[in-house]
Structures are given as C-alpha cells and as structure tokens.
Design an enzyme around this catalytic site. Structure first.
Site, mmCIF file in Angstrom:
data_model
loop_
_atom_site.group_PDB
_atom_site.id
_atom_site.type_symbol
_atom_site.label_atom_id
_atom_site.label_comp_id
_atom_site.label_asym_id
_atom_site.label_seq_id
_atom_site.Cartn_x
_atom_site.Cartn_y
_atom_site.Cartn_z
ATOM 1 N N GLY A 163 0.857 -1.183 0.000
ATOM 2 C CA GLY A 163 0.000 0.000 0.000
ATOM 3 C C GLY A 163 0.892 1.231 0.000
ATOM 4 O O GLY A 163 2.077 1.163 -0.387
ATOM 5 N N ILE A 165 2.362 2.919 2.379
ATOM 6 C CA ILE A 165 3.587 2.909 3.195
ATOM 7 C C ILE A 165 4.614 1.936 2.600
ATOM 8 O O ILE A 165 5.804 2.260 2.505
ATOM 9 C CB ILE A 165 3.256 2.577 4.667
ATOM 10 C CG1 ILE A 165 2.336 3.662 5.253
ATOM 11 C CG2 ILE A 165 4.536 2.464 5.499
ATOM 12 C CD1 ILE A 165 1.772 3.360 6.640
ATOM 13 N N ARG A 246 1.505 -3.777 12.527
ATOM 14 C CA ARG A 246 0.799 -4.090 13.772
ATOM 15 C C ARG A 246 1.480 -5.296 14.412
ATOM 16 O O ARG A 246 1.889 -6.232 13.710
ATOM 17 C CB ARG A 246 -0.671 -4.420 13.499
ATOM 18 C CG ARG A 246 -1.552 -3.224 13.246
ATOM 19 C CD ARG A 246 -1.787 -2.394 14.513
ATOM 20 N NE ARG A 246 -2.652 -1.241 14.288
ATOM 21 C CZ ARG A 246 -2.207 -0.018 14.000
ATOM 22 N NH1 ARG A 246 -0.921 0.236 13.889
ATOM 23 N NH2 ARG A 246 -3.073 0.981 13.838
ATOM 24 N N GLU A 275 0.583 -4.533 23.165
ATOM 25 C CA GLU A 275 1.087 -3.232 23.625
ATOM 26 C C GLU A 275 0.329 -2.747 24.843
ATOM 27 O O GLU A 275 -0.905 -2.889 24.877
ATOM 28 C CB GLU A 275 0.964 -2.195 22.492
ATOM 29 C CG GLU A 275 1.861 -2.515 21.323
ATOM 30 C CD GLU A 275 1.704 -1.547 20.149
ATOM 31 O OE1 GLU A 275 1.168 -0.446 20.336
ATOM 32 O OE2 GLU A 275 2.123 -1.930 19.052
ATOM 33 N N HIS A 293 6.109 2.324 19.385
ATOM 34 C CA HIS A 293 5.039 2.686 18.440
ATOM 35 C C HIS A 293 5.151 4.164 18.023
ATOM 36 O O HIS A 293 4.266 4.975 18.313
ATOM 37 C CB HIS A 293 3.659 2.378 19.030
ATOM 38 C CG HIS A 293 2.612 2.206 17.964
ATOM 39 N ND1 HIS A 293 1.648 1.236 18.009
ATOM 40 C CD2 HIS A 293 2.376 2.885 16.800
ATOM 41 C CE1 HIS A 293 0.871 1.322 16.934
ATOM 42 N NE2 HIS A 293 1.301 2.317 16.189
ATOM 43 N N GLY A 295 5.673 5.156 14.743
ATOM 44 C CA GLY A 295 5.542 5.293 13.289
ATOM 45 C C GLY A 295 5.097 6.666 12.814
ATOM 46 O O GLY A 295 5.708 7.258 11.934
HETATM 47 C C1 8YV Z 1 -1.138 5.921 15.256
HETATM 48 C C2 8YV Z 1 -0.662 3.926 13.767
HETATM 49 O O1 8YV Z 1 -0.559 7.095 15.652
HETATM 50 O O2 8YV Z 1 -1.770 5.125 12.095
HETATM 51 C C3 8YV Z 1 -1.587 4.047 12.625
HETATM 52 O O3 8YV Z 1 -2.161 3.013 12.222
HETATM 53 O O4 8YV Z 1 -0.300 2.876 14.134
HETATM 54 C C4 8YV Z 1 -0.132 5.143 14.431
HETATM 55 O O5 8YV Z 1 0.438 5.931 13.483
HETATM 56 C C5 8YV Z 1 -1.538 5.162 16.462
HETATM 57 O O6 8YV Z 1 -2.142 3.986 16.069
HETATM 58 C C6 8YV Z 1 -2.474 5.974 17.355
HETATM 59 O O7 8YV Z 1 -3.820 5.756 17.076
#
Ligand code: 8YV
Length: 330
Positions: A163, A165, A246, A275, A293, A295
C-alpha cells in the site's frame, strides 16, 4: 485547514489529548468537545460513559470500538480513528448501526516509512547495541570484530503489503541500490511495479530470499501471525525483520525462539502483540531494536492526522460524505 464557519452543533468526544492543533478546529466548527484530559486509555466502562451523548468520536488504537460500545452511544454518527490502521474498530458493527468509520491514510505515510528505515538500518548495523555500549562506559575503543552487522546497500528487500507505506519504503530502498521484491493481497498494477522497480513474489519466496523483510500489511484475520515459526524458518540466518505495521502480524514467541536459535540476525520492532507489554524474550535480547510505536510520531504527521480527523467529523456531521472513510472489507 481553512477554519470552517461555526455552523454545526453536536458533541464530539476525543479519547486522548491531541497534539497541536488539538481540538481547536472542532470547536471552531461549532462543535462541543468533551475530552479525556488524562493521557491514558479509558477502560470500556469509562469510554461507554464518555460517548453516551456524543454525535462523533475521535479515538485511537488504544480504544476498542465494538458493538457494545456503539450501543452505548445511540447518537453516534462517526468514529474518526486517529490512525491509518483501524483494527481496533469493529467496522461491520459500526456499519450495521449506520455509523461511519474513518481513518487517516496518506498523512503519515512518509513518517512511517522513515521509521521503518530507521529500524532497518539500526537493526542491520546493530546501532542499539552500539549505543548501549557507549553509554555503559564499557567501550574500550575500535576493534575489528566489534558489532559487525549486516550490509544493507545492494541487498534484497522483501516488502509485505504494498500500500502507500510499503511503496514509500520501496522508494527509499532505491537510494540504497536494493533489489526489491514484494507480496500483496492483490498484485499492484504493472506501471506501479515498473516505477518502483519491484518484483511480485509469493510469500514463501519472499521470506526465503530477502535480506530484510519489512511488514506493511493491515492487521486482519488473514494477516494475523503472518510471520510465524514456518515463515521464520524459511528466512536467511542473516536476515533482519522489521515491523512497523501491527504487532500481531508477528508471532512474538516464535520470533524470540528464532532469534534464540540464530535462525535470523535481528528484528526492528515498533509494534507489539500486546502493547504496551513487550515479550520478555525480546526485552532480554541485544539484537532487537525496540521502538515504542513511533511510526506516525512527527510534528507534521500528527498535526495532519488531527486535521484529517476533524474534517471527517465535520463532513459527516454536516451530512456530507467522509473525506477518508475506511476502505470496504477484504
Ligand atoms: C497511530 C498507527 O498514531 O496510524 C496508525 O495506524 O499505528 C499510528 O500511526 C496510532 O495507532 C495511534 O492511534
């Protein structure tokens, strides 16, 4: 975002304190905002109480939005998830109740791809171990056999999930002269493959041939434990695994066992199965790089996520289509 004229009425609940611009845009749109001011997830009962009168909900990965919660929120029209992933939301339950679900695609693509690369490089080049060595005061100077890692440039990258990313990770890999293979539920169009210089392969081939495996698939019933003992057994003993998707994409117990047995060289992880609990076997190891986490954790990505959530809430409460509704199921 142009501040919408204050025309709406309604209540939106926000489950955690948001970074700038916070709730100002929601308030500027005329909405009443109720917010959890504690920076901790609400439990199910607290969340149910918080949404009882809400017309809209801005929630996060740390909130479980299921049928019971939706039943506690009879006025709710939109769940705006502050994340691109939406495995924390029972989308079918929301749709069955006429509640729209939105996410934040696009605005955190570069931030997450950058973080995947940070983990890739840090793991392959043993940066975490090196940093800890220097900080410990035990470093006695350069040594020819010290912290020798895996090369990255010119090696083969396997991307699982092509996708936005996954594609951004591939674009970065071009600068490292990497050969790139990928696997995706649906093969991407050939012009996109050509543009990115990527080759489609089956998952088994990807695991068996990649020097770095980077995970960018959404979490669903099909992708749960996509990296299990079998997949790990196929991987090269010099390979590095990176997960910024995830946690449950990876069977953490199997990963710890594979690392213990020297079946792969290391792992760079931003996400975990339970988590914030991290498998003790990972915490005990030096050859894993563990991030909390992070990202999407850049100033611009987080601000853009706030804005996109706000626009989704405003559009739905105005009776217009959401800007970024979650895609239909698999
Ligand atoms: C979120 C993430 O900031 O966007 C996503 O799916 O994993 C992160 O970037 C985090 O999940 C907070 O909701």
């Amino acid at each position: 975002m142009d501040r919408p004229a204050p025309s709406l009425s309604g209540t939106v609940h926000v489950t955690r304190p948001l970074p700038e611009p916070g709730t100002a845009l929601l308030e500027a749109a005329g909405l009443t905002v109720t917010a959890n001011s504690d920076d901790r997830p609400l439990d199910a009962a607290e969340l149910a109480a918080a949404v009882a009168d809400a017309d809209a909900l801005v929630c996060m990965l740390s909130d479980r939005i299921d049928g019971a919660l939706l039943d506690a929120a009879p006025r709710l029209r939109v769940v705006a998830n502050y994340a691109v992933g939406f495995d924390n939301v029972d989308v079918a339950a929301a749709r069955a109740r006429g509640v729209e679900v939105t996410n934040t695609p696009g605005v955190l693509t570069d931030a997450t791809a950058d973080l995947a690369w940070a983990l890739l490089l840090a793991t392959a080049r043993r940066l975490g171990e090196g940093e800890r060595l220097v900080r410990s005061g035990a470093w006695s100077g350069w040594a020819p056999r010290q912290l020798v890692g895996q090369p990255v440039a010119g090696r083969r990258l396997g991307i699982v999930g092509m996708g936005a990313i996954g594609r951004a990770v591939a674009r970065r890999a071009a600068g490292f002269g990497m050969e790139i293979c990928y696997h995706n539920r649906r093969r991407v169009p050939s012009d996109v493959e050509a543009q990115l210089g990527v080759t489609y392969v089956g998952l088994d081939e990807l695991f068996a041939t990649a020097d770095v495996v980077s995970l960018h698939a959404p979490l669903n019933a099909d992708s749960h434990h996509l990296v299990d003992a079998d997949a790990l057994a196929r991987m090269k003993s010099t390979a590095v695994l990176v997960n910024t998707g995830r946690g449950p994409l990876v069977d953490e117990a199997a990963l710890v066992q594979a690392l213990d047995e020297g079946r792969i060289a290391g792992a760079g992880l931003d996400v975990y199965e339970a988590e914030p609990v991290v498998h003790q076997g990972l915490l005990d190891r030096g050859d894993v790089v563990l991030a909390p986490h992070l990202g999407s954790a850049t100033t611009t990505a987080r601000a853009d996520m706030v804005e996109l959530c706000t626009r989704n809430v405003v559009e739905v409460l105005s009776g217009r289509p959401a800007v970024t509704p979650v895609p239909p199921g698999p």
